[in-house]
Design a protein around this motif. Structure first.
Motif, short mmCIF file in Angstrom:
data_model
loop_
_atom_site.label_atom_id
_atom_site.label_comp_id
_atom_site.label_asym_id
_atom_site.label_seq_id
_atom_site.Cartn_x
_atom_site.Cartn_y
_atom_site.Cartn_z
N ASN A 1 17.21 -19.73 -25.30
CA ASN A 1 16.77 -20.25 -24.00
C ASN A 1 15.53 -19.50 -23.51
O ASN A 1 14.64 -20.08 -22.91
CB ASN A 1 17.91 -20.15 -22.98
N TRP A 2 15.48 -18.21 -23.79
CA TRP A 2 14.33 -17.39 -23.40
C TRP A 2 13.09 -17.83 -24.18
O TRP A 2 12.01 -17.99 -23.61
CB TRP A 2 14.65 -15.93 -23.63
N VAL A 3 13.24 -18.02 -25.48
CA VAL A 3 12.12 -18.49 -26.30
C VAL A 3 11.65 -19.86 -25.82
O VAL A 3 10.45 -20.12 -25.70
CB VAL A 3 12.49 -18.51 -27.80
N ALA A 4 12.59 -20.74 -25.50
CA ALA A 4 12.23 -22.06 -24.99
C ALA A 4 11.50 -21.94 -23.65
O ALA A 4 10.55 -22.70 -23.39
CB ALA A 4 13.48 -22.93 -24.83
N ILE B 1 9.65 -19.36 -22.70
CA ILE B 1 8.32 -18.79 -22.96
C ILE B 1 7.36 -19.89 -23.40
O ILE B 1 6.21 -19.96 -22.94
CB ILE B 1 8.39 -17.68 -24.03
N PHE B 2 7.81 -20.76 -24.28
CA PHE B 2 6.95 -21.82 -24.81
C PHE B 2 7.09 -23.13 -24.05
O PHE B 2 6.53 -24.15 -24.48
CB PHE B 2 7.24 -22.03 -26.30
N GLU B 3 7.83 -23.10 -22.95
CA GLU B 3 8.04 -24.28 -22.10
C GLU B 3 8.50 -25.48 -22.93
O GLU B 3 7.95 -26.57 -22.86
CB GLU B 3 6.77 -24.60 -21.32
N GLN B 4 9.56 -25.24 -23.72
CA GLN B 4 10.07 -26.25 -24.64
C GLN B 4 11.57 -26.46 -24.47
O GLN B 4 12.37 -25.98 -25.25
CB GLN B 4 9.80 -25.84 -26.10
N GLY B 5 11.99 -27.11 -23.42
CA GLY B 5 13.36 -27.56 -23.32
C GLY B 5 14.42 -26.52 -23.10
O GLY B 5 15.48 -26.58 -23.72
N GLU B 6 14.17 -25.57 -22.21
CA GLU B 6 15.24 -24.63 -21.87
C GLU B 6 16.33 -25.39 -21.11
O GLU B 6 16.08 -26.41 -20.49
CB GLU B 6 14.69 -23.48 -21.03
N VAL B 7 17.54 -24.86 -21.17
CA VAL B 7 18.68 -25.52 -20.54
C VAL B 7 19.06 -24.75 -19.28
O VAL B 7 19.48 -23.59 -19.35
CB VAL B 7 19.88 -25.59 -21.52
N GLY B 8 18.93 -25.40 -18.12
CA GLY B 8 19.20 -24.75 -16.85
C GLY B 8 20.63 -24.27 -16.71
O GLY B 8 20.88 -23.20 -16.16
N LEU B 9 21.58 -25.02 -17.22
CA LEU B 9 22.98 -24.63 -17.12
C LEU B 9 23.25 -23.33 -17.88
O LEU B 9 24.06 -22.50 -17.43
CB LEU B 9 23.88 -25.75 -17.64
N VAL B 10 22.55 -23.14 -18.99
CA VAL B 10 22.70 -21.90 -19.74
C VAL B 10 22.19 -20.73 -18.91
O VAL B 10 22.81 -19.66 -18.88
CB VAL B 10 21.96 -21.99 -21.10
#
Length: 139
Positions: free
Chosen positions: A100-103, A105-114
């Protein structure tokens, strides 16, 4: 100052800042249209680096404590269960945090619930380990 004491102070501070950010973000982190502001998100991006370092420290300290208790033959298994649970929960939070952190950083689909799960459980784990390390260095 011993390493464990420095780690305990660091974990306690990151736990407090994470809780404060989680509570305050809804107050300042959204614009008039209800979307997160860049300034609010920037605070999370900076805090994530501190959380990642704290998770690395937690993995190290909880693993060492688990190994130490694995080597003993205690009459009371509660410390062993506690150390094992803390280690495996730290692994679980790290496994959720890293992608989620990597996502983010690259603004690629992080999950808010996580993020909600991480920002709720991480301060508790950090505080518990900070207390354990503080007691271990005090006595």
């Amino acid at each position: 100052m011993r390493t464990e004491r420095v780690i305990s102070i660091y974990l306690a501070l990151v736990a407090l800042v994470t809780v404060a950010q989680s509570v305050m973000f809804p107050v300042y982190g959204y614009g008039p249209d209800g979307t997160p502001t860049e300034a609010g998100i920037a605070v999370w991006h900076v805090l994530n680096w501190f959380m990642a370092l704290g998770l690395a420290a937690m993995l190290s300290t909880t693993y060492r404590e688990k190994r130490r208790l694995d080597a003993e033959t205690p009459s009371d298994v509660r410390p062993w269960i506690g150390a094992s649970a803390k280690f495996y929960l730290t692994v679980l939070v790290t496994v959720a945090f890293a992608p989620n952190w990597v996502a983010a950083i690259f603004e690629q689909g992080e999950v808010g619930l996580v993020w909600y799960a991480i920002n709720t459980s991480l301060p508790i784990l950090f505080a518990l380990e900070a207390i354990r390390l503080r007691r271990a260095t005090s006595g």
